[in-house]
Design a protein around this motif. Structure first.
Motif, PDB file in Angstrom:
ATOM      1  N   ARG A   5     -25.576  -2.935 -57.719  1.00 40.56           N
ATOM      2  CA  ARG A   5     -26.232  -4.129 -57.205  1.00 40.56           C
ATOM      3  C   ARG A   5     -26.284  -5.265 -58.225  1.00 40.56           C
ATOM      4  NH1 ARG A   5     -28.671  -3.125 -52.240  1.00 40.56           N
ATOM      5  NH2 ARG A   5     -28.696  -0.925 -51.662  1.00 40.56           N
ATOM      6  N   ASP A   6     -25.578  -5.090 -59.309  1.00 43.67           N
ATOM      7  CA  ASP A   6     -25.478  -6.134 -60.334  1.00 43.67           C
ATOM      8  C   ASP A   6     -24.236  -5.842 -61.162  1.00 43.67           C
ATOM      9  OD1 ASP A   6     -27.219  -8.404 -61.722  1.00 43.67           O
ATOM     10  OD2 ASP A   6     -26.284  -7.220 -63.313  1.00 43.67           O
ATOM     11  N   VAL A  57     -16.272  -5.172 -52.557  1.00 48.14           N
ATOM     12  CA  VAL A  57     -17.177  -6.209 -53.051  1.00 48.14           C
ATOM     13  C   VAL A  57     -17.762  -6.927 -51.837  1.00 48.14           C
ATOM     14  CG1 VAL A  57     -17.386  -8.346 -54.370  1.00 48.14           C
ATOM     15  CG2 VAL A  57     -15.870  -6.517 -55.183  1.00 48.14           C
ATOM     16  N   THR A  58     -19.091  -6.942 -51.749  1.00 47.93           N
ATOM     17  CA  THR A  58     -19.738  -7.637 -50.645  1.00 47.93           C
ATOM     18  C   THR A  58     -20.895  -8.455 -51.187  1.00 47.93           C
ATOM     19  OG1 THR A  58     -20.599  -7.370 -48.391  1.00 47.93           O
ATOM     20  CG2 THR A  58     -21.354  -5.773 -50.044  1.00 47.93           C
ATOM     21  N   PHE A  59     -21.505  -9.238 -50.309  1.00 48.66           N
ATOM     22  CA  PHE A  59     -22.524 -10.203 -50.746  1.00 48.66           C
ATOM     23  C   PHE A  59     -23.812 -10.022 -49.946  1.00 48.66           C
ATOM     24  CE2 PHE A  59     -18.243 -11.888 -51.006  1.00 48.66           C
ATOM     25  CZ  PHE A  59     -18.148 -12.246 -52.344  1.00 48.66           C
ATOM     26  N   ASP A  60     -24.922 -10.152 -50.632  1.00 46.86           N
ATOM     27  CA  ASP A  60     -26.229 -10.091 -49.977  1.00 46.86           C
ATOM     28  C   ASP A  60     -27.189 -11.027 -50.696  1.00 46.86           C
ATOM     29  OD1 ASP A  60     -28.053  -9.024 -48.036  1.00 46.86           O
ATOM     30  OD2 ASP A  60     -28.999  -7.910 -49.681  1.00 46.86           O
ATOM     31  N   PRO A  61     -27.720 -12.043 -50.008  1.00 43.34           N
ATOM     32  CA  PRO A  61     -27.536 -12.329 -48.581  1.00 43.34           C
ATOM     33  C   PRO A  61     -26.176 -12.940 -48.277  1.00 43.34           C
ATOM     34  CG  PRO A  61     -28.870 -14.023 -49.601  1.00 43.34           C
ATOM     35  CD  PRO A  61     -28.663 -12.978 -50.656  1.00 43.34           C
ATOM     36  N   HIS A  62     -25.942 -13.182 -46.987  1.00 41.88           N
ATOM     37  CA  HIS A  62     -24.711 -13.832 -46.543  1.00 41.88           C
ATOM     38  C   HIS A  62     -24.618 -15.196 -47.225  1.00 41.88           C
ATOM     39  CE1 HIS A  62     -21.716 -15.672 -43.948  1.00 41.88           C
ATOM     40  NE2 HIS A  62     -21.545 -14.514 -43.320  1.00 41.88           N
ATOM     41  N   PRO A  63     -23.444 -15.569 -47.762  1.00 41.61           N
ATOM     42  CA  PRO A  63     -23.319 -16.861 -48.451  1.00 41.61           C
ATOM     43  C   PRO A  63     -23.821 -18.065 -47.653  1.00 41.61           C
ATOM     44  CG  PRO A  63     -21.394 -15.529 -48.897  1.00 41.61           C
ATOM     45  CD  PRO A  63     -22.208 -14.768 -47.887  1.00 41.61           C
ATOM     46  N   VAL A  94     -19.263   0.446 -54.149  1.00 42.50           N
ATOM     47  CA  VAL A  94     -19.539  -0.886 -53.606  1.00 42.50           C
ATOM     48  C   VAL A  94     -20.264  -1.707 -54.667  1.00 42.50           C
ATOM     49  CG1 VAL A  94     -20.649  -2.243 -51.798  1.00 42.50           C
ATOM     50  CG2 VAL A  94     -19.777   0.043 -51.271  1.00 42.50           C
ATOM     51  N   LEU A  95     -19.765  -2.916 -54.897  1.00 46.24           N
ATOM     52  CA  LEU A  95     -20.460  -3.880 -55.738  1.00 46.24           C
ATOM     53  C   LEU A  95     -21.111  -4.894 -54.805  1.00 46.24           C
ATOM     54  CD1 LEU A  95     -21.245  -5.310 -58.359  1.00 46.24           C
ATOM     55  CD2 LEU A  95     -18.977  -6.408 -58.363  1.00 46.24           C
ATOM     56  N   VAL A  96     -22.440  -4.862 -54.729  1.00 48.16           N
ATOM     57  CA  VAL A  96     -23.190  -5.806 -53.914  1.00 48.16           C
ATOM     58  C   VAL A  96     -23.587  -6.976 -54.807  1.00 48.16           C
ATOM     59  CG1 VAL A  96     -25.195  -6.179 -52.430  1.00 48.16           C
ATOM     60  CG2 VAL A  96     -24.089  -3.922 -52.500  1.00 48.16           C
ATOM     61  N   ILE A  97     -23.000  -8.122 -54.556  1.00 48.14           N
ATOM     62  CA  ILE A  97     -23.282  -9.297 -55.375  1.00 48.14           C
ATOM     63  C   ILE A  97     -24.457 -10.062 -54.782  1.00 48.14           C
ATOM     64  CG2 ILE A  97     -22.385 -11.515 -56.173  1.00 48.14           C
ATOM     65  CD1 ILE A  97     -19.637 -10.286 -56.291  1.00 48.14           C
ATOM     66  N   PRO A  98     -25.555 -10.207 -55.546  1.00 49.53           N
ATOM     67  CA  PRO A  98     -26.685 -11.006 -55.052  1.00 49.53           C
ATOM     68  C   PRO A  98     -26.275 -12.474 -55.023  1.00 49.53           C
ATOM     69  CG  PRO A  98     -27.317  -9.597 -56.919  1.00 49.53           C
ATOM     70  CD  PRO A  98     -25.818  -9.667 -56.883  1.00 49.53           C
ATOM     71  N   PHE A  99     -25.882 -12.950 -53.842  1.00 51.98           N
ATOM     72  CA  PHE A  99     -25.295 -14.285 -53.761  1.00 51.98           C
ATOM     73  C   PHE A  99     -26.333 -15.355 -54.056  1.00 51.98           C
ATOM     74  CE2 PHE A  99     -23.276 -17.993 -51.898  1.00 51.98           C
ATOM     75  CZ  PHE A  99     -21.980 -17.841 -52.367  1.00 51.98           C
ATOM     76  N   SER A 100     -25.906 -16.355 -54.820  1.00 48.50           N
ATOM     77  CA  SER A 100     -26.785 -17.458 -55.219  1.00 48.50           C
ATOM     78  C   SER A 100     -25.963 -18.734 -55.302  1.00 48.50           C
ATOM     79  CB  SER A 100     -27.405 -17.157 -56.589  1.00 48.50           C
ATOM     80  OG  SER A 100     -26.386 -17.124 -57.588  1.00 48.50           O
ATOM     81  N   ARG A 101     -26.650 -19.850 -55.475  1.00 47.48           N
ATOM     82  CA  ARG A 101     -25.944 -21.126 -55.630  1.00 47.48           C
ATOM     83  C   ARG A 101     -25.136 -21.154 -56.924  1.00 47.48           C
ATOM     84  NH1 ARG A 101     -26.742 -25.210 -52.188  1.00 47.48           N
ATOM     85  NH2 ARG A 101     -28.324 -24.930 -50.568  1.00 47.48           N
ATOM     86  N   ASP A 102     -25.613 -20.441 -57.943  1.00 46.29           N
ATOM     87  CA  ASP A 102     -24.846 -20.382 -59.196  1.00 46.29           C
ATOM     88  C   ASP A 102     -23.497 -19.714 -58.969  1.00 46.29           C
ATOM     89  OD1 ASP A 102     -26.840 -21.645 -60.618  1.00 46.29           O
ATOM     90  OD2 ASP A 102     -27.725 -19.791 -61.380  1.00 46.29           O
ATOM     91  N   ILE A 115     -15.040 -11.158 -61.633  1.00 42.65           N
ATOM     92  CA  ILE A 115     -15.154 -10.007 -60.728  1.00 42.65           C
ATOM     93  C   ILE A 115     -13.929  -9.105 -60.801  1.00 42.65           C
ATOM     94  CG2 ILE A 115     -15.401  -9.301 -58.323  1.00 42.65           C
ATOM     95  CD1 ILE A 115     -16.954 -11.885 -57.828  1.00 42.65           C
ATOM     96  N   LEU A 116     -12.774  -9.667 -60.547  1.00 44.81           N
ATOM     97  CA  LEU A 116     -11.576  -8.837 -60.436  1.00 44.81           C
ATOM     98  C   LEU A 116     -11.070  -8.334 -61.779  1.00 44.81           C
ATOM     99  CD1 LEU A 116      -9.604 -10.812 -57.699  1.00 44.81           C
ATOM    100  CD2 LEU A 116     -11.146  -8.855 -57.428  1.00 44.81           C
TER     101      LEU A 116
END
Length: 319
Positions: A5-6, A57-63, A94-102, A115-116
């Motif tokens: 998760r990070d 690789v997925t994102f949470d929350p949705h972008p 699974v890498l869950v990326i905590p999506f942010s404006r940054d 990431i890659l």
């Protein structure tokens, strides 16, 4: 399946990987096709280079929920459901990326590097053909392919076509908004489900002889259009975990009776009035739409319609 998760959770000694990237909301047939190809790529690449698994690789929350919350689409699956479905599809990690404006501000080059390359040491990348990434979605498959040639990874683009239909989360949401649960199921490769804890309602169904298990529609979640459906209710906790019952399901606020209520999924387990489900976690699966929501002029008219709904649901679910 490991879940990170990070970025700091990813093992430093992780070897080369096959990476697939996406929101994976709903885990529809298009997503499943991409993951199958990622597994095939792992075998192909692994013939010459050791591969340390397939990573999603997925994102949470949705972008969009971060960048334009007023336009955020209703989610088809929770993050926990998504993780379970990814594991069932054959993902190793699974890498869950905590999506942010940054993160949204990263250039495509930064996305690739961080990431890659630096985190997942990609040897192959498998994505849908319409994949975009980086600030203002400036990155595409052409850019990824060029980066792969420079940094020793290969790119595989996968078409999401399902015959004449392109499987997408948007298509599933469109089906649900129209009450077309059979169309949604065709795109998902399984019945659409709603999960939640059964709450106490006004107990009006019990008084009418049709006790229901009531689950609130989660805020921001996709649900079928208001109406009545045939489906199944499955218990997700307790000693009888996994037990499934046929059900007639109502979605909406029950307009026949006065007073505003939150939108709910109300499931009547066919021919059972003895079940105590308050506080239980359940999964409600939608099989077929019976009718739209109707405001009846009398309780007698409502009872007649409910009896017909139950008969039709029983016939459908017996097949």
């Amino acid at each position: 399946m490991r879940v990170w998760r990070d970025f700091s959770d990813v093992p430093r000694d992780l070897g080369r990987t096959v990476v697939t990237i996406g929101n994976f909301d709903g885990m529809h047939l298009g997503h499943q096709h991409v993951i199958r190809r990622a597994r095939e790529m792992a075998a192909e690449v692994g013939a010459t280079t050791p591969v340390d698994g397939v990573v999603a690789v997925t994102f949470d929350p949705h972008p969009i929920a971060v960048l334009r919350p007023e336009h955020a689409p209703p989610t088809i699956t929770t993050i926990d459901q998504r993780l379970r479905l990814l594991g069932e599809a054959g993902i190793d990690d699974v890498l869950v990326i905590p999506f942010s404006r940054d993160i949204a501000a990263w250039t495509p080059a930064e996305f690739i590097d961080r990431i890659l390359l630096d985190t997942l040491h990609a040897k192959a990348v498998v994505v849908g053909a319409n994949f975009r990434f980086g600030n203002r979605a400036a990155g595409d498959c052409n850019l990824l392919r060029a980066a792969g040639a420079e940094h020793d990874f290969v790119l595989e683009e996968v078409s999401l076509d399902g015959g004449p239909q392109v499987w997408s989360s948007t298509y599933v949401r469109t089906c649900l908004a129209a009450g077309d649960v059979t169309g949604a199921a065709e795109a998902l490769g399984r019945a659409f489900t709603v999960t939640g804890i059964v709450i106490e309602g006004d107990k009006r169904g019990r008084e009418l002889g049709f006790p229901t298990a009531n689950v609130p529609v989660r805020s921001g979640a996709a649900a079928p259009a208001d109406g009545v459906y045939a489906g199944r209710l499955t218990l997700l906790d307790g000693p009888d975990d996994g037990t499934t019952y046929p059900a007639a399901i109502s979605v909406g606020t029950n307009p026949t009776f006065a007073g505003e209520r939150e939108r709910r999924v109300e499931s009547y387990v066919l021919d059972r009035t003895d079940l105590e489900l308050y506080g239980r976690e359940v999964e409600v699966a939608f099989v077929e739409r019976l009718r739209g929501m109707v405001r009846f002029d009398s309780v007698e008219d409502l009872l007649t319609a409910m009896a017909d709904d139950v008969d039709r649901a029983r016939a459908i679910l017996a097949d």
